[in-house]
Design an enzyme around this catalytic site. Structure first.
Site, mmCIF file in Angstrom:
data_model
loop_
_atom_site.group_PDB
_atom_site.id
_atom_site.type_symbol
_atom_site.label_atom_id
_atom_site.label_comp_id
_atom_site.label_asym_id
_atom_site.label_seq_id
_atom_site.Cartn_x
_atom_site.Cartn_y
_atom_site.Cartn_z
ATOM 1 N N ASN A 3 42.497 34.008 27.294
ATOM 2 C CA ASN A 3 43.327 34.636 28.327
ATOM 3 C C ASN A 3 42.789 34.141 29.660
ATOM 4 O O ASN A 3 41.709 34.542 30.089
ATOM 5 C CB ASN A 3 43.215 36.173 28.231
ATOM 6 C CG ASN A 3 43.930 36.856 29.389
ATOM 7 O OD1 ASN A 3 44.670 36.213 30.142
ATOM 8 N ND2 ASN A 3 43.723 38.153 29.540
ATOM 9 N N TRP A 4 43.549 33.260 30.282
ATOM 10 C CA TRP A 4 43.062 32.630 31.510
ATOM 11 C C TRP A 4 43.236 33.501 32.747
ATOM 12 O O TRP A 4 42.784 33.123 33.835
ATOM 13 C CB TRP A 4 43.759 31.281 31.716
ATOM 14 C CG TRP A 4 43.191 30.191 30.860
ATOM 15 C CD1 TRP A 4 42.116 30.273 30.012
ATOM 16 C CD2 TRP A 4 43.650 28.836 30.784
ATOM 17 N NE1 TRP A 4 41.875 29.063 29.419
ATOM 18 C CE2 TRP A 4 42.805 28.166 29.866
ATOM 19 C CE3 TRP A 4 44.691 28.128 31.389
ATOM 20 C CZ2 TRP A 4 42.968 26.817 29.564
ATOM 21 C CZ3 TRP A 4 44.866 26.787 31.077
ATOM 22 C CH2 TRP A 4 44.007 26.138 30.177
ATOM 23 N N LYS A 5 43.939 34.615 32.608
ATOM 24 C CA LYS A 5 44.153 35.514 33.757
ATOM 25 C C LYS A 5 44.677 34.692 34.949
ATOM 26 O O LYS A 5 45.440 33.764 34.738
ATOM 27 C CB LYS A 5 42.857 36.263 34.065
ATOM 28 C CG LYS A 5 42.287 36.928 32.795
ATOM 29 C CD LYS A 5 41.147 37.849 33.048
ATOM 30 C CE LYS A 5 40.705 38.459 31.722
ATOM 31 N NZ LYS A 5 39.680 39.470 31.849
ATOM 32 N N HIS A 63 47.557 44.350 28.627
ATOM 33 C CA HIS A 63 46.164 44.073 28.966
ATOM 34 C C HIS A 63 45.659 45.159 29.930
ATOM 35 O O HIS A 63 46.420 45.635 30.768
ATOM 36 C CB HIS A 63 46.036 42.684 29.605
ATOM 37 C CG HIS A 63 44.605 42.261 29.747
ATOM 38 N ND1 HIS A 63 43.821 42.678 30.804
ATOM 39 C CD2 HIS A 63 43.802 41.509 28.954
ATOM 40 C CE1 HIS A 63 42.598 42.185 30.638
ATOM 41 N NE2 HIS A 63 42.567 41.466 29.523
ATOM 42 N N GLU A 79 43.973 45.067 32.532
ATOM 43 C CA GLU A 79 44.151 44.792 33.965
ATOM 44 C C GLU A 79 45.571 45.119 34.396
ATOM 45 O O GLU A 79 45.810 45.573 35.510
ATOM 46 C CB GLU A 79 43.778 43.333 34.261
ATOM 47 C CG GLU A 79 42.264 43.148 34.228
ATOM 48 C CD GLU A 79 41.792 41.796 33.731
ATOM 49 O OE1 GLU A 79 42.588 40.841 33.724
ATOM 50 O OE2 GLU A 79 40.615 41.711 33.334
ATOM 51 N N GLU A 86 39.950 45.793 23.429
ATOM 52 C CA GLU A 86 39.139 45.339 24.554
ATOM 53 C C GLU A 86 38.646 46.557 25.335
ATOM 54 O O GLU A 86 39.392 47.113 26.146
ATOM 55 C CB GLU A 86 39.964 44.460 25.490
ATOM 56 C CG GLU A 86 40.486 43.202 24.847
ATOM 57 C CD GLU A 86 40.789 42.125 25.892
ATOM 58 O OE1 GLU A 86 40.250 41.033 25.753
ATOM 59 O OE2 GLU A 86 41.542 42.394 26.834
ATOM 60 N N GLY A 132 34.662 41.160 31.555
ATOM 61 C CA GLY A 132 34.187 40.443 32.740
ATOM 62 C C GLY A 132 32.904 41.016 33.318
ATOM 63 O O GLY A 132 32.500 40.675 34.428
ATOM 64 N N SER A 176 33.706 40.062 27.263
ATOM 65 C CA SER A 176 32.447 39.310 27.385
ATOM 66 C C SER A 176 32.062 38.550 26.116
ATOM 67 O O SER A 176 30.889 38.456 25.762
ATOM 68 C CB SER A 176 31.299 40.243 27.819
ATOM 69 O OG SER A 176 31.586 40.798 29.091
ATOM 70 N N GLY A 204 38.154 35.742 27.907
ATOM 71 C CA GLY A 204 38.486 35.421 29.288
ATOM 72 C C GLY A 204 37.643 34.252 29.777
ATOM 73 O O GLY A 204 37.914 33.091 29.482
ATOM 74 N N GLY A 205 36.588 34.571 30.509
ATOM 75 C CA GLY A 205 35.746 33.567 31.178
ATOM 76 C C GLY A 205 35.330 32.380 30.310
ATOM 77 O O GLY A 205 35.425 31.232 30.748
HETATM 78 P P1 13P Z 1 36.057 38.271 29.539
HETATM 79 O O1 13P Z 1 35.881 37.476 28.270
HETATM 80 O O2 13P Z 1 35.971 37.424 30.775
HETATM 81 O O3 13P Z 1 35.153 39.480 29.556
HETATM 82 O O4 13P Z 1 37.567 38.838 29.526
HETATM 83 C C1 13P Z 1 38.005 39.497 28.409
HETATM 84 C C2 13P Z 1 39.464 39.717 28.520
HETATM 85 O O5 13P Z 1 39.931 40.541 29.285
HETATM 86 C C3 13P Z 1 40.356 38.891 27.682
HETATM 87 O O6 13P Z 1 41.658 39.377 27.720
#
Ligand code: 13P
Length: 249
Positions: free
Chosen positions: A9-11, A95, A97, A167, A173, A212, A233-234
């Site tokens: 998920n590149w956000k 999600h 966020e 999640e 993050g 994470s 994510g990251g």
């Molecule tokens: P991180 O892997 O950066 O913690 O993000 C997780 C996430 O929200 C994937 O949707």
């Protein structure tokens, strides 16, 4: 046997040009994943969906959200027919966020999931508790509401093929990843909820952990009985890191 799934998920990261570079390199990445019996996919920003599909047509590409109406006066939104025109038939729904910054609710997620079923799209439906809820010990109550209200009215056949991602909001993050025991406990709880509602669809649905996840800890999570993959994510933003995730599974 459920196939493992690693989803990036590149956000709100990467320009179209940066996506094209990754997209070309993802052809090799996908071959490597196939050799390990792992499915991979990426959810870039809307603007980059077409570029990613073009750079690697066989890659699973997901939208990070969508609207449940086909068209209309919804400024800033995008619809299912617009995604399908690009060949995009996956989307992340709910999600955390989006739930916390853009008022996404279980009810709006449900409308989106119903629209996706009607249009034969595959969702990654996200659920997870906040730090406050975790500390109060109400995680399972929150998860139960998010899962059952979100998937209300979906058919058994559809639920079998969908993906749910657990999640915990406090682990996203932050580098504070949930333990593998917590991930297993909640993923298995989600599977039980599905079993109560949809019987043996629970043995087919894929349930991911997210928060994470990195090359160093991916194996611990994916070795759990009810964890079928990860939403990352990251650590999904660089080809090398994505490759290491696949390698370390
Ligand atoms: P991180 O892997 O950066 O913690 O993000 C997780 C996430 O929200 C994937 O949707």
């Amino acid at each position: 046997m459920r196939r493992k799934l690693l989803f990036g998920n590149w956000k709100m990261n990467k320009t179209i040009a940066e996506t094209k570079v990754f997209g070309k390199e993802s052809v090799e990445l996908e071959k490597f994943a196939k050799s390990k019996n792992v499915d991979i996919g990426i959810a870039p920003v809307y603007l980059s969906l077409a570029a990613l599909k073009e750079a690697n047509p066989s890659l699973i590409v997901a939208s990070q959200n969508l609207h449940y109406e086909d068209h209309g006066a919804f400024t800033g939104e995008i619809s299912i027919p617009m995604l399908k025109e690009l060949g995009v038939d996956w989307a992340i729904i709910g999600h955390s966020e989006r739930r916390s910054y853009y008022n996404e609710t279980n009810e709006s997620c449900n409308k989106k999931l119903l629209a996706m079923e009607a249009n034969k799209m595959t969702p990654i439906y996200c659920v997870g508790e906040t730090l406050e809820q975790f500390e109060k010990g109400v995680t399972k109550k929150v998860i139960e509401e998010q899962v059952l209200e979100g998937i209300k009215g979906l058919s058994k056949a559809y639920v079998e093929d969908m993906v749910i991602a657990y999640e915990p909001v406090w682990s996203i993050g932050t580098g504070k990843n949930a333990s593998k025991e917590i991930a297993q406990d909640i993923c298995s709880y989600i599977r039980e909820l599905i079993k109560k509602e949809y019987g043996d669809a629970s043995s087919k649905i894929r349930i991911l952990y997210g928060g994470s996840v990195k090359p160093e800890n991916v194996h611990d999570y994916l070795a759990q009985k009810d964890v079928d993959g990860a939403l990352v994510g990251g650590a999904s933003l660089k080809v090398d890191s994505f490759r290491q995730l696949i390698e370390n599974i």
